[in-house]
Scaffold this motif. Structure first.
Motif, short mmCIF file in Angstrom:
data_model
loop_
_atom_site.label_atom_id
_atom_site.label_comp_id
_atom_site.label_asym_id
_atom_site.label_seq_id
_atom_site.Cartn_x
_atom_site.Cartn_y
_atom_site.Cartn_z
N TYR A 162 0.83 -1.20 0.00
CA TYR A 162 0.00 0.00 0.00
C TYR A 162 0.87 1.26 0.00
N PHE A 163 0.52 2.23 -0.82
CA PHE A 163 1.16 3.55 -0.72
C PHE A 163 0.97 4.12 0.68
N GLU A 164 -0.20 3.88 1.26
CA GLU A 164 -0.54 4.48 2.55
C GLU A 164 0.31 3.97 3.71
N ASN A 165 1.09 2.89 3.48
CA ASN A 165 1.98 2.42 4.55
C ASN A 165 2.93 3.52 5.01
N CYS A 166 3.29 4.40 4.07
CA CYS A 166 4.24 5.46 4.44
C CYS A 166 3.58 6.55 5.29
N LEU A 167 2.24 6.54 5.37
CA LEU A 167 1.54 7.47 6.25
C LEU A 167 1.36 6.87 7.63
N THR A 168 1.02 5.58 7.69
CA THR A 168 0.77 4.93 8.97
C THR A 168 2.05 4.49 9.67
N ASN A 169 3.11 4.24 8.89
CA ASN A 169 4.37 3.79 9.47
C ASN A 169 5.54 4.46 8.74
N PRO A 170 5.62 5.81 8.83
CA PRO A 170 6.63 6.53 8.05
C PRO A 170 8.06 6.16 8.40
N ALA A 171 8.32 5.80 9.64
CA ALA A 171 9.70 5.48 10.04
C ALA A 171 10.23 4.27 9.30
N SER A 172 9.34 3.35 8.90
CA SER A 172 9.76 2.14 8.19
C SER A 172 9.69 2.28 6.69
N TYR A 173 8.76 3.07 6.19
CA TYR A 173 8.48 3.09 4.75
C TYR A 173 9.02 4.31 4.01
N LEU A 174 9.45 5.32 4.73
CA LEU A 174 9.97 6.53 4.09
C LEU A 174 11.47 6.66 4.36
N PRO A 175 12.18 7.39 3.49
CA PRO A 175 13.62 7.56 3.70
C PRO A 175 13.90 8.40 4.95
N LYS A 176 15.16 8.36 5.39
CA LYS A 176 15.59 9.15 6.54
C LYS A 176 16.46 10.31 6.07
N ASN A 177 16.27 11.42 6.71
CA ASN A 177 17.06 12.62 6.40
C ASN A 177 18.43 12.48 7.05
N VAL A 178 19.44 12.24 6.22
CA VAL A 178 20.81 12.09 6.71
C VAL A 178 21.63 13.26 6.18
N SER A 179 21.79 14.28 7.02
CA SER A 179 22.56 15.48 6.64
C SER A 179 22.05 16.10 5.35
N GLY A 180 20.74 16.12 5.17
CA GLY A 180 20.15 16.77 4.01
C GLY A 180 19.90 15.86 2.83
N THR A 181 20.38 14.62 2.87
CA THR A 181 20.11 13.64 1.82
C THR A 181 19.12 12.61 2.36
N TYR A 182 18.13 12.29 1.56
CA TYR A 182 17.07 11.40 2.01
C TYR A 182 17.40 9.96 1.58
N VAL A 183 17.78 9.14 2.56
CA VAL A 183 18.34 7.82 2.32
C VAL A 183 17.31 6.75 2.66
N HIS A 184 17.10 5.84 1.71
CA HIS A 184 16.19 4.72 1.92
C HIS A 184 16.99 3.43 1.83
N SER A 185 16.97 2.64 2.91
CA SER A 185 17.69 1.36 2.96
C SER A 185 16.68 0.23 2.87
N PHE A 186 16.91 -0.67 1.91
CA PHE A 186 15.95 -1.74 1.64
C PHE A 186 16.69 -2.94 1.09
N LEU A 187 16.08 -4.13 1.20
CA LEU A 187 16.79 -5.35 0.81
C LEU A 187 16.78 -5.63 -0.69
N HIS A 188 15.91 -4.97 -1.44
CA HIS A 188 15.81 -5.25 -2.88
C HIS A 188 16.92 -4.59 -3.68
#
Length: 323
Positions: A162-188
């Motif tokens: 679901y796209f909405e997963n990033c609304l209900t669980n943003p910490a898991s589904y959205l990237p993290k702001n690392v010094s101004g760069t938005y980093v997404h870590s995933f197994l794929h």
């Protein structure tokens, strides 16, 4: 012609709620009966105020209570929620009770079952721990094998990411702001795609299916708008929000341990979730198989794209304030 009654299980949830919202647009065609565990909670009261017949129904209470909740319904939209109990045993029993009650509903003309595919079959026996898929597929088999008459008027819908997963669980589904760069870590890998959809579009699909009736009896529909990799989604997010992004592929073991640490999940649930994703990494988009009807190809349905979803929500706010 008098409106027909459609019973919607989980009417206050994301899937059932989307179905209710869509069908309420057509009061001349449908009388909506919403099933929920607690008829007194605010979400249920709001549905009642909108004209929904809200009835109490607990899937763990057995089929007899559900028989009365389904009485007189022409159509049933049925679902179970693995993550409420995190137990495949509980979910299968709930699903069988739901199916037993649907089979006992003499007025029923169409049963729409919210499902997931058989992970063992799709992975040729490689992945055996995707319990939140397997339980639903066992209920699908139960319909087919136990109630041929019910199966003859059943449509199975396979639900995706679901796209909405990033609304209900943003910490898991959205990237993290690392010094101004938005980093997404995933197994794929950056090219591995997943089927994705806005769960709010569920009602569009269900209405199309029930209005075409017999065309979808005994059929399985893969419900997704786009096949997208997490790297593609991140790139689009960066373009829409005008921020720099970086995709970081991690190992399955790292991903699994992150679920245990950050979600938190049990080791068993984390393995379940990780193996689900490994099916797509190993075998590609298994939802795109020829045996499934592709929801995006059904005439008259316009499904929300990821870009449209990003444009319509404050995801930057969710990233910076995930709690």
């Amino acid at each position: 012609m008098a409106p027909i009654t459609i019973a919607v299980v989980g009417a206050t949830g994301s899937q059932g709620g989307a179905v209710v919202t869509e069908l309420l647009k057509y009061p001349e065609r449908y009388r909506v009966r919403g099933l929920t565990r607690d008829v007194n909670k605010p979400a249920a009261q709001l549905l009642s105020a909108k004209g929904v017949e809200v009835v109490s129904a607990d899937l763990s209470g057995g089929s007899s209570a559900l028989v009365s909740a389904f009485a007189g319904a022409s159509i049933i939209f049925g679902l179970t929620d693995f993550w409420a109990s995190r137990s495949s045993t509980v979910e299968v029993q709930q699903g069988k009770s739901l199916v037993d009650a649907a089979a006992a509903t003499s007025t029923l003309t169409h049963f729409v079952w919210s499902a997931l595919p058989d992970p063992v079959a799709l992975s040729n026996g490689k992945y055996l721990n995707v319990h939140h898929w397997k339980g639903k597929s066992e209920v699908t088999e139960y319909i087919n094998e136990t109630y041929p008459a019910l199966w003859a008027k059943t449509t199975t819908i396979l639900f995706p990411n679901y796209f909405e997963n990033c609304l209900t669980n943003p910490a898991s589904y959205l990237p993290k702001n690392v010094s101004g760069t938005y980093v997404h870590s995933f197994l794929h890998s950056p090219t591995t795609v997943l089927p994705n959809v806005a769960i709010a579009d569920t009602g569009k699909l269900v209405r199309a299916v029930i209005e075409d009736g017999q065309q979808y009896y005994t059929k399985t529909i893969a419900f997704y708008a786009q096949s997208l990799s997490e790297a593609e989604k991140l790139k689009t997010l960066g373009e829409v929000l005008n921020v720099p992004t970086k995709y970081n592929q991690i190992s399955a073991a790292e991903f699994q341990q992150g679920l245990v640490k950050n979600c938190p999940m049990t080791e068993e649930n984390a393995l379940d979730f990780t193996e689900q994703l490994l099916i797509f990494e190993t075998f590609g988009n298994v939802y795109a198989r020829d045996e499934f009807i592709q929801a995006a190809d059904i005439p008259g349905i316009s499904l929300t794209t990821w870009k449209e979803f990003v444009q319509g929500h404050d995801l930057l706010g969710k990233i910076n304030h995930p709690n």
